[in-house]
Scaffold this active site. Sequence first.
Site, mmCIF file in Angstrom:
data_model
loop_
_atom_site.group_PDB
_atom_site.id
_atom_site.type_symbol
_atom_site.label_atom_id
_atom_site.label_comp_id
_atom_site.label_asym_id
_atom_site.label_seq_id
_atom_site.Cartn_x
_atom_site.Cartn_y
_atom_site.Cartn_z
ATOM 1 N N ASP A 1 0.842 -1.191 0.000
ATOM 2 C CA ASP A 1 0.000 0.000 0.000
ATOM 3 C C ASP A 1 0.883 1.249 0.000
ATOM 4 O O ASP A 1 1.862 1.325 0.754
ATOM 5 C CB ASP A 1 -0.910 0.007 1.229
ATOM 6 C CG ASP A 1 -1.979 1.084 1.135
ATOM 7 O OD1 ASP A 1 -2.999 0.828 0.495
ATOM 8 O OD2 ASP A 1 -1.766 2.183 1.694
ATOM 9 N N ASN B 1 -2.858 13.081 -3.453
ATOM 10 C CA ASN B 1 -3.986 13.519 -4.280
ATOM 11 C C ASN B 1 -4.483 14.900 -3.856
ATOM 12 O O ASN B 1 -4.752 15.765 -4.697
ATOM 13 C CB ASN B 1 -5.129 12.507 -4.191
ATOM 14 C CG ASN B 1 -5.002 11.402 -5.223
ATOM 15 O OD1 ASN B 1 -4.323 11.544 -6.223
ATOM 16 N ND2 ASN B 1 -5.653 10.279 -4.964
ATOM 17 N N ASP C 1 -1.914 9.784 -10.100
ATOM 18 C CA ASP C 1 -1.829 8.758 -11.142
ATOM 19 C C ASP C 1 -0.382 8.496 -11.541
ATOM 20 O O ASP C 1 0.016 7.338 -11.767
ATOM 21 C CB ASP C 1 -2.637 9.192 -12.372
ATOM 22 C CG ASP C 1 -4.137 9.177 -12.125
ATOM 23 O OD1 ASP C 1 -4.563 8.561 -11.127
ATOM 24 O OD2 ASP C 1 -4.876 9.770 -12.928
ATOM 25 N N GLU D 1 -4.756 2.559 -4.267
ATOM 26 C CA GLU D 1 -3.295 2.617 -4.158
ATOM 27 C C GLU D 1 -2.705 1.321 -3.628
ATOM 28 O O GLU D 1 -1.569 1.300 -3.156
ATOM 29 C CB GLU D 1 -2.890 3.782 -3.243
ATOM 30 C CG GLU D 1 -3.227 3.616 -1.775
ATOM 31 C CD GLU D 1 -4.642 4.065 -1.413
ATOM 32 O OE1 GLU D 1 -4.863 4.360 -0.238
ATOM 33 O OE2 GLU D 1 -5.503 4.136 -2.315
#
Length: 488
Positions: free
Chosen positions: A358, A366, A375, A401
Amino acid sequence: MRRDRWAESAWLSALVISIVLRVVLDRAGYDYLVTVAPYMLVSFATPFVILAGTLRHRPPHRAGWFLMVAAQLFYAAADTLTVLDDWLSGEFLEPTPADLLYFAYYLLIASAVLLFIRRRSPGWDMPSMIDALIVAVSAGLITWVFVLQPLTSNSELPLPAKLTQSAYPVLDLMLLILAVRLAIGTGTRGSVLYLLLGSLVLMLAVDTCYLVQNIVDGGGVSETYLDAVWMASLGLLGSAALHPGVRQFDRRSGTALPDASPARLGILAVAVLMAPGVQVAVWLLGWPLNIPLISGSCAVMFLLVMARMAGLVGAQRRAAITDSLTGLRTRRFFAEALGGECRRAARTGHPVGLLVIDVDHFKRINDGYGHPAGDQVLREVARRLTAASRAGGVVARYGGEEFVVLAPHTGTDELLTLAERFRTEVAGLPVDIGGDLLSVTVSVGAAAAVQPDEEALLRAADEALYAAKAAGRNRSVLADAPVPATRA
């Protein structure tokens, strides 16, 4: 009017005036050299216009445009010899020196188009190559039946003239294949592409009309309107080089495969139906049917269509198991791979390792830098995980993620080493997110067992991931509790 478009507008205005003058002067009955002067002016100006546009806009890759310049110089020289031959004698004794220059023009312009194709499309773009071959086989059949066969069967033409006249449709066919390949391949769309394709289409169409008219009329060809179309073709080519879009024209496409759009399928349908259409046309004309040729063309096109269908099925299959953002395997593919590996392990008794990875503090990325930056982080993490993976393993994006790695034949000791390798690979260098360098770390949960139950293995690795996050993130944790074995 935009400042960078004035040269293109001036060129098009001069082109229109020259075309009108070519037609008007011929109708007014002026001397041959006077009537053909506007055509020659466009022919001579075109290579210098292409050169001016290339030097002005400075596209990143200029080799293709310089080949266009060389091709048009040969074309202008060939036009000059043709006009002089027509003015001095009025008879062509083929092959003439002009023919050799025209042949060089074809080879150079084909090389330029091929270079554009290679620049614009990544890899070999096999689907577009197959589509172009389907069109080529269809066009080749038509060319042979209606052009080459009448030429070769004409007993009044000497052999050198037959070979010379037959070379032009063959070269046109070569150029058609490349034009179709350029049109239906991947790459950026825009005015430059359409201008270039328009120039090639007009050139091929007028060459075909000239040749067919020559065959039908026995050489009595009125060249006024043919010259006008040739001039339009040259004008479009010059406009393509003068257009500012030339800077992005041969930019490499990010699309690996072109879409099977309705227009693309329509072109292929027409091409495939040409073979029976030619057969019907020949039958209506009362000509002898060349059954082996038509049957062979149909067979080749059928095999090409089957190859294209196989490619489409393969592409859809790959798309179904590939994550569109990262290029890794999908969650569905991973679940099937994990179940299959656990069943094999139950039969053979070998260990199976599983890592759940993770990205740490991904929401902050973000929120702070925007979703495009997020991204880019996911893509780069996926690339680094792939680079650090072992042969036989499966790396997949599990969702958001979170990533998973299936490691067959891997026990607990080896698995922890592998988990650390993934963690350090990601944390080793910052990620470029469009000018800013961002440090990215991951937490890794690991679980391994002999003859494991897939759900229990995944749950154990997930719990180890939570433990890694609770301990401060950017670390690897191996599941402590043994994973239950698959029940018989």
